[in-house]
Scaffold this motif. Sequence first.
Motif, PDB file in Angstrom:
ATOM      1  N   ALA A 221       0.826  -1.204   0.000  1.00 19.86           N
ATOM      2  CA  ALA A 221       0.000   0.000   0.000  1.00 19.86           C
ATOM      3  C   ALA A 221       0.864   1.259   0.000  1.00 19.86           C
ATOM      4  CB  ALA A 221      -0.911   0.002   1.227  1.00 19.86           C
ATOM      5  N   PRO A 222       0.344   2.363  -0.521  1.00 18.02           N
ATOM      6  CA  PRO A 222       1.098   3.631  -0.476  1.00 18.02           C
ATOM      7  C   PRO A 222       1.255   4.126   0.957  1.00 18.02           C
ATOM      8  CG  PRO A 222      -1.147   3.994  -1.247  1.00 18.02           C
ATOM      9  CD  PRO A 222      -0.965   2.520  -1.190  1.00 18.02           C
ATOM     10  N   ARG A 223       2.354   4.855   1.204  1.00 17.95           N
ATOM     11  CA  ARG A 223       2.640   5.397   2.532  1.00 17.95           C
ATOM     12  C   ARG A 223       2.515   6.912   2.522  1.00 17.95           C
ATOM     13  NH1 ARG A 223       3.623   0.640   2.283  1.00 17.95           N
ATOM     14  NH2 ARG A 223       4.884  -0.599   3.713  1.00 17.95           N
ATOM     15  N   PRO A 224       2.162   7.495   3.658  1.00 16.58           N
ATOM     16  CA  PRO A 224       2.052   8.954   3.726  1.00 16.58           C
ATOM     17  C   PRO A 224       3.431   9.608   3.786  1.00 16.58           C
ATOM     18  CG  PRO A 224       1.675   8.006   5.884  1.00 16.58           C
ATOM     19  CD  PRO A 224       1.804   6.850   4.935  1.00 16.58           C
ATOM     20  N   THR A 225       3.478  10.838   3.362  1.00 17.58           N
ATOM     21  CA  THR A 225       4.727  11.604   3.454  1.00 17.58           C
ATOM     22  C   THR A 225       4.703  12.600   4.610  1.00 17.58           C
ATOM     23  OG1 THR A 225       3.853  13.221   1.869  1.00 17.58           O
ATOM     24  CG2 THR A 225       5.179  11.403   0.980  1.00 17.58           C
ATOM     25  N   GLU A 226       3.509  12.821   5.180  1.00 16.33           N
ATOM     26  CA  GLU A 226       3.373  13.749   6.292  1.00 16.33           C
ATOM     27  C   GLU A 226       2.512  13.124   7.385  1.00 16.33           C
ATOM     28  OE1 GLU A 226       1.760  17.373   4.839  1.00 16.33           O
ATOM     29  OE2 GLU A 226       3.529  17.903   3.658  1.00 16.33           O
ATOM     30  N   VAL A 227       2.646  13.653   8.585  1.00 12.61           N
ATOM     31  CA  VAL A 227       1.833  13.203   9.710  1.00 12.61           C
ATOM     32  C   VAL A 227       0.486  13.902   9.657  1.00 12.61           C
ATOM     33  CG1 VAL A 227       1.696  13.031  12.223  1.00 12.61           C
ATOM     34  CG2 VAL A 227       3.917  12.898  11.089  1.00 12.61           C
ATOM     35  N   ALA A 228      -0.607  13.148   9.848  1.00 10.03           N
ATOM     36  CA  ALA A 228      -1.942  13.733   9.837  1.00 10.03           C
ATOM     37  C   ALA A 228      -2.176  14.560  11.097  1.00 10.03           C
ATOM     38  CB  ALA A 228      -2.997  12.638   9.724  1.00 10.03           C
ATOM     39  N   ALA A 229      -2.966  15.606  10.971  1.00 13.45           N
ATOM     40  CA  ALA A 229      -3.284  16.473  12.106  1.00 13.45           C
ATOM     41  C   ALA A 229      -4.142  15.720  13.118  1.00 13.45           C
ATOM     42  CB  ALA A 229      -4.013  17.718  11.624  1.00 13.45           C
ATOM     43  N   LEU A 230      -3.933  16.006  14.400  1.00 15.78           N
ATOM     44  CA  LEU A 230      -4.655  15.342  15.476  1.00 15.78           C
ATOM     45  C   LEU A 230      -5.467  16.359  16.259  1.00 15.78           C
ATOM     46  CD1 LEU A 230      -5.200  12.851  17.309  1.00 15.78           C
ATOM     47  CD2 LEU A 230      -3.145  13.504  18.603  1.00 15.78           C
ATOM     48  N   ASP A 231      -6.758  16.087  16.419  1.00 15.29           N
ATOM     49  CA  ASP A 231      -7.630  16.904  17.258  1.00 15.29           C
ATOM     50  C   ASP A 231      -7.524  16.383  18.685  1.00 15.29           C
ATOM     51  OD1 ASP A 231      -9.594  18.293  18.559  1.00 15.29           O
ATOM     52  OD2 ASP A 231     -11.237  17.716  17.220  1.00 15.29           O
ATOM     53  N   GLU A 232      -6.745  17.044  19.510  1.00 16.73           N
ATOM     54  CA  GLU A 232      -6.504  16.592  20.874  1.00 16.73           C
ATOM     55  C   GLU A 232      -7.782  16.535  21.697  1.00 16.73           C
ATOM     56  OE1 GLU A 232      -3.859  15.416  22.127  1.00 16.73           O
ATOM     57  OE2 GLU A 232      -2.190  16.060  20.845  1.00 16.73           O
ATOM     58  N   ARG A 233      -8.734  17.401  21.403  1.00 12.66           N
ATOM     59  CA  ARG A 233      -9.980  17.405  22.183  1.00 12.66           C
ATOM     60  C   ARG A 233     -10.740  16.096  22.012  1.00 12.66           C
ATOM     61  NH1 ARG A 233     -12.476  22.683  19.600  1.00 12.66           N
ATOM     62  NH2 ARG A 233     -11.663  21.506  17.817  1.00 12.66           N
ATOM     63  N   ALA A 234     -10.668  15.528  20.817  1.00 12.90           N
ATOM     64  CA  ALA A 234     -11.377  14.271  20.554  1.00 12.90           C
ATOM     65  C   ALA A 234     -10.659  13.060  21.132  1.00 12.90           C
ATOM     66  CB  ALA A 234     -11.578  14.086  19.050  1.00 12.90           C
ATOM     67  N   GLU A 235      -9.474  13.275  21.682  1.00 10.02           N
ATOM     68  CA  GLU A 235      -8.719  12.181  22.284  1.00 10.02           C
ATOM     69  C   GLU A 235      -9.114  11.936  23.742  1.00 10.02           C
ATOM     70  OE1 GLU A 235      -5.331  10.157  20.878  1.00 10.02           O
ATOM     71  OE2 GLU A 235      -7.431  10.048  20.292  1.00 10.02           O
ATOM     72  N   THR A 236      -9.880  12.833  24.317  1.00 11.42           N
ATOM     73  CA  THR A 236     -10.263  12.689  25.716  1.00 11.42           C
ATOM     74  C   THR A 236     -11.367  11.645  25.851  1.00 11.42           C
ATOM     75  OG1 THR A 236      -9.782  15.028  26.075  1.00 11.42           O
ATOM     76  CG2 THR A 236     -11.094  13.897  27.753  1.00 11.42           C
ATOM     77  N   PRO A 237     -11.138  10.577  26.626  1.00 12.59           N
ATOM     78  CA  PRO A 237     -12.204   9.582  26.818  1.00 12.59           C
ATOM     79  C   PRO A 237     -13.400  10.209  27.528  1.00 12.59           C
ATOM     80  CG  PRO A 237     -10.068   8.728  27.546  1.00 12.59           C
ATOM     81  CD  PRO A 237      -9.894  10.202  27.326  1.00 12.59           C
ATOM     82  N   ILE A 238     -14.582   9.685  27.245  1.00  8.25           N
ATOM     83  CA  ILE A 238     -15.774  10.153  27.941  1.00  8.25           C
ATOM     84  C   ILE A 238     -16.051   9.239  29.131  1.00  8.25           C
ATOM     85  CG2 ILE A 238     -16.782  11.183  25.881  1.00  8.25           C
ATOM     86  CD1 ILE A 238     -18.648   8.754  25.717  1.00  8.25           C
ATOM     87  N   ALA A 239     -16.558   9.833  30.202  1.00  5.69           N
ATOM     88  CA  ALA A 239     -16.888   9.037  31.377  1.00  5.69           C
ATOM     89  C   ALA A 239     -18.120   8.193  31.081  1.00  5.69           C
ATOM     90  CB  ALA A 239     -17.142   9.953  32.567  1.00  5.69           C
ATOM     91  N   PRO A 240     -18.122   6.936  31.494  1.00  9.59           N
ATOM     92  CA  PRO A 240     -19.300   6.092  31.251  1.00  9.59           C
ATOM     93  C   PRO A 240     -20.516   6.614  31.999  1.00  9.59           C
ATOM     94  CG  PRO A 240     -17.758   4.989  32.734  1.00  9.59           C
ATOM     95  CD  PRO A 240     -17.061   6.212  32.220  1.00  9.59           C
ATOM     96  N   ALA A 241     -21.663   6.550  31.338  1.00  9.55           N
ATOM     97  CA  ALA A 241     -22.910   7.023  31.936  1.00  9.55           C
ATOM     98  C   ALA A 241     -23.725   5.812  32.359  1.00  9.55           C
ATOM     99  CB  ALA A 241     -23.687   7.872  30.930  1.00  9.55           C
ATOM    100  N   TYR A 242     -23.518   5.348  33.591  1.00  8.46           N
ATOM    101  CA  TYR A 242     -24.181   4.145  34.069  1.00  8.46           C
ATOM    102  C   TYR A 242     -25.463   4.488  34.819  1.00  8.46           C
ATOM    103  CZ  TYR A 242     -19.794   1.752  32.978  1.00  8.46           C
ATOM    104  OH  TYR A 242     -18.695   1.240  32.335  1.00  8.46           O
TER     105      TYR A 242
END
Length: 443
Positions: free
Chosen positions: A270-291
Motif C-alpha cells: 500500500a502507499p505510505r504517507p509523506t506527512e503526519v496527519a493532524a490530530l484533534d486533541e480534544r477528541a482524544e479525551t475519553p468520555i466518562a461512562p454514563a451508568y
Amino acid sequence: MAGVPQVSFSPKWLCAMALVLAAGVVRADFTVELDGGDRLEVHEAGAQGQGPLFLWLVNQYGELETPNAVIQVLAERGATVWRTDLLESLLLQRSSEAIRNMDGTAVAALLDAAVRSGRGPIVLVTCDRMSVPLLRGLRAWQEGGGDTTAVAGGILLFPNLYRGTPVAGEEPELLGIVAATNMPVAIFQPAMGSNRARLGELLETLYAAGSPAYAWMIDQVRDYYLLHSDEAENKALDTTTAGAMPQEVRQAIMDTPNQLLEAARLLAAAPRPTEVAALDERAETPIAPAYGLIEREPRPASEYALVDARGNRHELADNRGRITLVNFWATWCPPCVHEIPSMNRLAAAYDEREFGIVSINYREEPEHILEFMREVEVDFPVLMDQDGRVSDEWGVFAFPSSFILDREGRIRYSVNTAIEWDTDAVRQVIDALRGRTNASNWY
C-alpha cells in the motif's frame, strides 16, 4: 482471498500448539528500553523466519492460549512474531480506561527496535481496545521522524476505537486518533460483531485521513472469537469465550494465520504517507461512562415488527397505553443474563396492562433461545433481532441496553449496563410515568 496458500490443521491443533508453547518455544528473549526507565518485555517466535515481522500487542485480558497458538502457526509459516504485553510491562491496570489513556510512546519505541532489526515488512497486530495505543504508536513513530516505508501498517481485529460507552441510544464517538491515522490499516470485522454496522463510518474516517484502509469480514462469528478457548483461562475474561468451541469459531481461528499473512502482504504494497496527519486533541479525551438510569428528552422510539422465540409477532404499537421496558440482550452476555431475575420480579409487581417488559435478543437463533429458557426462567417475550437491524436503529452500542417508554411509546429513560431492576428507584420512575406517586398504588 484467492490464491492464498491454506494451512492444514488437525482437529486438535489448538491443544497441540498449547503443548508446544508450554515447552518453551515462545520465550522471553529481550527487552526494549523506554524513556524514564520502563522497558517492554518481548517474546519472540520464529526468530529465523524470512517472512513479515508481526509486532503482536497482547490484548486487555493478558496471555491466552488461542492467540499464542496463532502466533506459533505464523512462526511455522516463516513469519517472525514479537509479542509484548504493554499493560504488564508498564504496570498498568487491565481496564478499558487504562488502555484509552495510553499514549503511543511504548509502541513507537517497539517500532524503532523492529526497524533496527532489519526485518520486514513490519506489521503491528492487536484486537479490541488495544487498537487505540497501536494507532497512537504508529502516529507517534511518524511524528518522531520514522521512515514510513519501513513499516507496513497495522492490523486491528474487532477494534474498539471509541471514546467510551455513550448513553444508551446515542451514537458513540470515535477517538481523535482515528481521524489522524494515515498509515495503512487492515480491519478484521466479525460479521456478527456489535460494531458491524459502524464499520463504514470507521473506514470513511480513515480514508478521509489518507489511510489506505482495508477490511476483512469474518463470517459467522462475534467479537472476541480469537480469544475463545475450551477452558476458562483468565478470570478477567468472562464466560462468553470459554466452553466448547463452536465449529464456526474454530474455523475462523484456523483461518486467521492465512488472513494475517495476506493482510501483511496487502499493507506492505500500500502507499505510505509523506506527512503526519493532524490530530484533534480534544477528541482524544475519553468520555466518562454514563451508568444507571438516565433520564432522556422524550422522543419517539423506533418502530419494530419482530417475532418472538415461539413465532408470535410483536410490534411496538402493541405496548401503547402502558409503561414498557425494552431490553436488548444476548445469552453470551453474562450481565444480560444476570439481570433477568430482577426483571421478572419487577414485571410481577405490576398489572401487565400498566407495565410490561419486552426483550429483544441480538442475532441468535430461536432454537437456542428456547433451550436457554428451559434453563433460565424468563417471564416476558423474547423477540428475535436476527439481522441486528432493530438494535442498530435503536442505537444499541453495549449489551445489555435498556429503554423505558411512556404510555405514548416515547423513550423517557435508558441504561447501558445491567442493573437490579426491582428497586425503589426504578419503581419510582415507573410509577411517576404511570401518573402514580407512591408504592401503595402497585398492582
